[in-house]
Design an enzyme around this catalytic site. Structure first.
Site, short mmCIF file in Angstrom:
data_model
loop_
_atom_site.label_atom_id
_atom_site.label_comp_id
_atom_site.label_asym_id
_atom_site.label_seq_id
_atom_site.Cartn_x
_atom_site.Cartn_y
_atom_site.Cartn_z
N HIS A 186 0.82 -1.22 0.00
CA HIS A 186 0.00 0.00 0.00
C HIS A 186 0.85 1.27 0.00
O HIS A 186 0.48 2.28 0.61
CB HIS A 186 -0.98 -0.01 1.19
CG HIS A 186 -1.66 -1.33 1.39
ND1 HIS A 186 -2.61 -1.80 0.50
CD2 HIS A 186 -1.49 -2.30 2.31
CE1 HIS A 186 -3.02 -3.00 0.90
NE2 HIS A 186 -2.34 -3.33 1.99
N CYS A 187 2.00 1.18 -0.65
CA CYS A 187 2.92 2.33 -0.78
C CYS A 187 3.53 2.76 0.55
O CYS A 187 4.22 3.78 0.61
CB CYS A 187 2.27 3.55 -1.43
SG CYS A 187 1.78 3.26 -3.12
N ALA A 188 3.25 2.04 1.64
CA ALA A 188 3.86 2.38 2.94
C ALA A 188 5.03 1.42 3.13
O ALA A 188 4.98 0.50 3.95
CB ALA A 188 2.83 2.25 4.05
#
Ligand SMILES: Cc1ncc(COP(=O)(O)O)c(C=O)c1O
Length: 397
Positions: A351-353
């Site tokens: 999730h792009c984290a």
């Protein structure tokens, strides 16, 4: 609630990927079509009727946004999305005001859009990026935040709601603390503004970034809200037409006043109008009703998921409609491919984290992110699918 307003819900899908982008109600698309089909024209340039109609529709949205998040109209900058908004904060304001050794506090649950611009600035001018430690639930506590603040801390930049853990950070308390301690406070509202009442002034925010497409609006438009005094000190990061008063052969030039100074070139006119319609619609439903409905659904999911013994949940406690989980021993993406066989749309991955893996036991999770048009019946279908997941590999192969 209001499912009839969303043409895509007529189809055979269960849409649980609202953290990535939301579905669009017909009235948002209609508002954009009216611009395209009835008064296409550029803004702030023409003197004919269609152009005047476009000016009015476009300019009105600044007041709508200002009312929605409680700021002044001149503090609202149209951007292309939260990512651009954060880049404008970092390279327009921070590059000019921070110095080598100044500390910027982030945390490892942030989206790439609120980490990478800072890393680039670190490369350019030597700011010192530090990370607020997350607690055992991967959340930020006020105590953990205060513990790492020193007199070198110049900025705190964090998401109001994390897009993986879904925890709601206490921005009101943090904002007050920042104001009292002369720390610039930037809030990434990409996952909060669409789902709950966000108050720029009451939370003592200095900057607030968010995207239109995660709140029923079109892609290609977002907002940066900045405190007037800071915007007066911020540099544009893009130059061109629409934002200057004059420029001369001797290279002298003058820029227009805020906020149009930051909006060079032809803006996303239809998208801004669509965003205005989306916000008006959200206001009609009521942000408190939206948040309440999402929490009800989330609680329902949590109560039903107990029926399944091979689900690992990572964020039971969070106060948003985001649930992150895995099926024991199953790669997250296999689960999302499997759920697609039930026409259930979820998101799998990091999730792009990408820093969260340092604190969490896994790198990838399945994320269900709810919105007001989701229902308990849809959650029942998800639970049944997860119950049947013993045959997951037969289904996806
Ligand atoms: C917390 C958070 N910040 C920023 C972004 C970036 O938003 P956009 O891609 O619309 O610019 C996202 C998108 O998922 C997000 O979840």
């Amino acid at each position: 609630m209001h499912r009839e307003d969303f043409p895509m819900l007529d189809g055979n899908i269960i849409y649980f990927d609202n953290g990535a982008t939301t579905l669009k109600p017909k009235r948002v698309v209609d508002a954009m079509n009216r611009y395209y089909l009835e008064h296409t024209s550029n803004i702030h340039r023409g003197d004919y009727d269609a152009a005047i109609q476009s000016n009015l529709a476009y300019d009105a949205v600044r007041d709508i946004v200002a009312r929605f998040v409680n700021c002044k109209s001149k503090e609202v900058i149209y951007t292309s999305g939260a990512t651009y908004s954060i880049n404008l904060v970092v390279f327009g304001y921070m590059r000019k005001h921070l110095h080598k050794g100044d500390v910027v506090l982030l945390n490892k649950a942030e989206h790439a859009s609120n980490v990478l611009p800072w890393i680039k600035l670190q490369e350019e001018i030597g700011i010192d990026i530090q990370y607020i430690p997350l607690d055992e639930n991967y959340e930020i506590t006020f105590d953990n935040l205060v513990k790492v603040v020193t007199d070198k801390t110049k900025v705190i930049s964090l998401a109001h709601v994390s897009n993986v853990i879904g925890d709601v950070r206490d921005v009101k308390r943090i904002g007050k603390y920042c104001r009292e301690n002369n720390i610039i406070f930037h809030v990434d509202g990409a996952q909060s503004v669409p789902h709950m009442k966000v108050d720029f002034q009451d939370s003592c925010m200095d900057f607030l970034s968010f995207s239109g497409h995660k709140m029923l609006g079109p892609t290609g438009v977002g907002i940066l809200v900045g405190r007037e005094e800071l915007l007066e000190e911020m540099e544009p990061i893009c130059y061109g037409g629409g934002m200057n008063s004059f420029f001369e052969e001797d290279s002298s030039y003058e820029l227009k006043s805020i906020p149009v100074r930051f909006e060079a070139g032809t803006p996303p006119i239809a998208e801004v109008i669509g965003l205005g319609e989306a916000i008006t619609y959200l206001e009609e439903i009521g942000m408190d009703n939206i948040h309440k409905h999402e929490m009800d659904l989330k609680d329902y999911f949590l109560s039903r998921v107990k029926e399944i013994d091979n689900v690992i949940l990572y964020n039971n406690n969070s106060e948003s409609g985001i649930v992150s989980f895995n099926l024991e021993g199953v790669f997250a993406q296999d689960t999302s491919v499997y759920l697609n066989h039930y026409h259930i749309c979820v998101r799998a991955g990091n999730h792009c984290a990408k820093l969260l893996k340092d604190d969490m036991p896994v790198q990838n999770t399945v994320r269900v992110s709810l919105y007001f048009y989701n229902t308990r019946e849809e959650i029942d279908v998800l639970i049944e699918a997860l119950k049947n997941s013993k045959d997951l590999f037969n289904v996806i192969i």
